[in-house]
Scaffold this motif. Structure first.
Motif, mmCIF file in Angstrom:
data_model
loop_
_atom_site.group_PDB
_atom_site.id
_atom_site.type_symbol
_atom_site.label_atom_id
_atom_site.label_comp_id
_atom_site.label_asym_id
_atom_site.label_seq_id
_atom_site.Cartn_x
_atom_site.Cartn_y
_atom_site.Cartn_z
ATOM 1 N N GLU A 35 0.853 -1.186 0.000
ATOM 2 C CA GLU A 35 0.000 0.000 0.000
ATOM 3 C C GLU A 35 0.897 1.247 0.000
ATOM 4 N N TYR A 37 2.054 5.082 -1.536
ATOM 5 C CA TYR A 37 1.494 6.330 -2.061
ATOM 6 C C TYR A 37 2.625 7.334 -2.293
ATOM 7 N N LEU A 39 3.184 11.323 -1.774
ATOM 8 C CA LEU A 39 2.597 12.433 -1.030
ATOM 9 C C LEU A 39 3.368 13.720 -1.308
ATOM 10 N N ALA A 53 -2.943 12.759 -2.769
ATOM 11 C CA ALA A 53 -2.086 11.573 -2.673
ATOM 12 C C ALA A 53 -2.336 10.638 -3.854
ATOM 13 N N ILE A 54 -1.280 10.022 -4.371
ATOM 14 C CA ILE A 54 -1.375 9.118 -5.527
ATOM 15 C C ILE A 54 -1.082 7.693 -5.081
ATOM 16 N N SER A 55 -2.055 6.816 -5.251
ATOM 17 C CA SER A 55 -1.873 5.408 -4.873
ATOM 18 C C SER A 55 -1.092 4.668 -5.959
ATOM 19 N N GLN A 57 -0.456 1.201 -5.420
ATOM 20 C CA GLN A 57 -0.792 -0.215 -5.230
ATOM 21 C C GLN A 57 -1.507 -0.766 -6.462
ATOM 22 N N ASP A 107 -2.191 4.065 4.132
ATOM 23 C CA ASP A 107 -3.180 5.029 3.669
ATOM 24 C C ASP A 107 -2.956 6.365 4.395
ATOM 25 N N TYR A 112 0.448 6.420 8.060
ATOM 26 C CA TYR A 112 1.460 6.122 7.050
ATOM 27 C C TYR A 112 2.846 6.303 7.656
#
Length: 278
Positions: A35, A37, A39, A53-55, A57, A107, A112
């Motif tokens: 998981e 990201y 930031l 925020a860009i995931s 996963q 997350d 995080y």
């Protein structure tokens, strides 16, 4: 899976062609299961901008080991489809150079931890040693480990435009050394380099050029034994490391090469081991 930030781009001549480049040593073609990201801490804010925020996963790292997040589709056009993901405006991939960017696990809305960080959260980057406005910030080639605390000694920052950016190429990693098609350098017909007729080099009779008596080229005194390069029975076997290999395109083909001067065919009787400090 190891993933590090290798380049941040804010071209001086095109603010819509910004990007963040990530690289995974040995992770080419793998899916990001963790998981993770990206930031961004905007300007001097102490807290990150959670909404942008860009995931990562579920995303797949390229066959070259890179994953490039661009700010807009314009960037993808500028860099000939080098982008893996369009992160959108005002996000981690759309920094104007005075923000802090991090790769985090967990997350951001809940909890995080920072894996890799560029910049100092809470400090506006303008005029500092992490200001990359109208520039590119590139991680140094010998810094292959992620760092949760930013170290300015790990990075080079230089003014740059779109043409200076190198997405999907970090120092000796990535890029293309050869064109996809290699033109032939062999002509369809090769002219003969031999003359049509070769004169005879063997006349029927050759004048003698040999003296009646040849001087001896062999010394009168030859030592009864010559020195040997092979170790004597009582000598210790010499073994050295001569090569370490981590192919950029195949992490399953790594190796360590050892060499023994004068030890060909000998059995290693000593209690020797190969060790690794991870």
């Amino acid at each position: 899976l190891v993933l590090i930030i290798t380049e941040l781009a804010d071209p001086g001549n095109d603010s819509s062609s910004r990007y963040v480049e990530l690289y995974s040593p040995g992770g080419a073609g793998q899916t990001i299961d963790d998981e993770l990201y990206l930031l961004r801490w905007t300007n001097g804010n102490v807290n990150p901008t959670i909404s942008t925020a860009i995931s990562l996963q579920g995303k797949t790292i390229g066959s070259d080991g890179f994953f490039v997040v661009c700010s807009t589709t314009t960037a993808d056009t500028s860099y000939n489809d080098a982008c893996d993901l369009i992160g959108g405006e005002h996000g981690p991939a759309d920094s104007n150079g005075d923000d802090q960017i991090a790769l985090v696990r967990g997350d951001p809305v809940v909890s995080y931890s920072i894996i890799d960080l560029f910049g100092v959260p809470g400090e506006d980057g303008t005029g500092t040693n992490h200001d990359f406005a109208d520039s590119r910030a590139e991680r140094k080639a010998d810094v292959l480990s992620a760092k949760a605390v930013w170290d300015p000694a790990d990075w080079d920052i230089e003014a740059a435009n779109v043409k200076d950016m190198t997405p999907r190429q970090w120092h000796s990693f990535g890029g293309s050394a050869l064109p996809s098609t290699i033109p032939s350098v062999i002509p369809s017909s090769v002219p003969s380099l031999l003359p049509s007729s070769v004169p005879s080099l063997h006349p029927s009779s050759l004048p003698s050029v040999l003296p009646s008596a040849l001087p001896s080229l062999i010394p009168s005194n030859i030592p009864s034994s010559l020195p040997s390069n092979s170790p004597s029975p009582g000598d210790a076997l010499v073994l050295i490391i001569t090569e370490l290999a981590d192919p950029g395109n195949d992490s399953s083909s790594r190796y360590v090469e050892l060499y023994s001067p004068g030890g060909a065919g000998q059995t290693i009787d000593d209690e020797l081991y190969l060790l690794r400090w991870t």
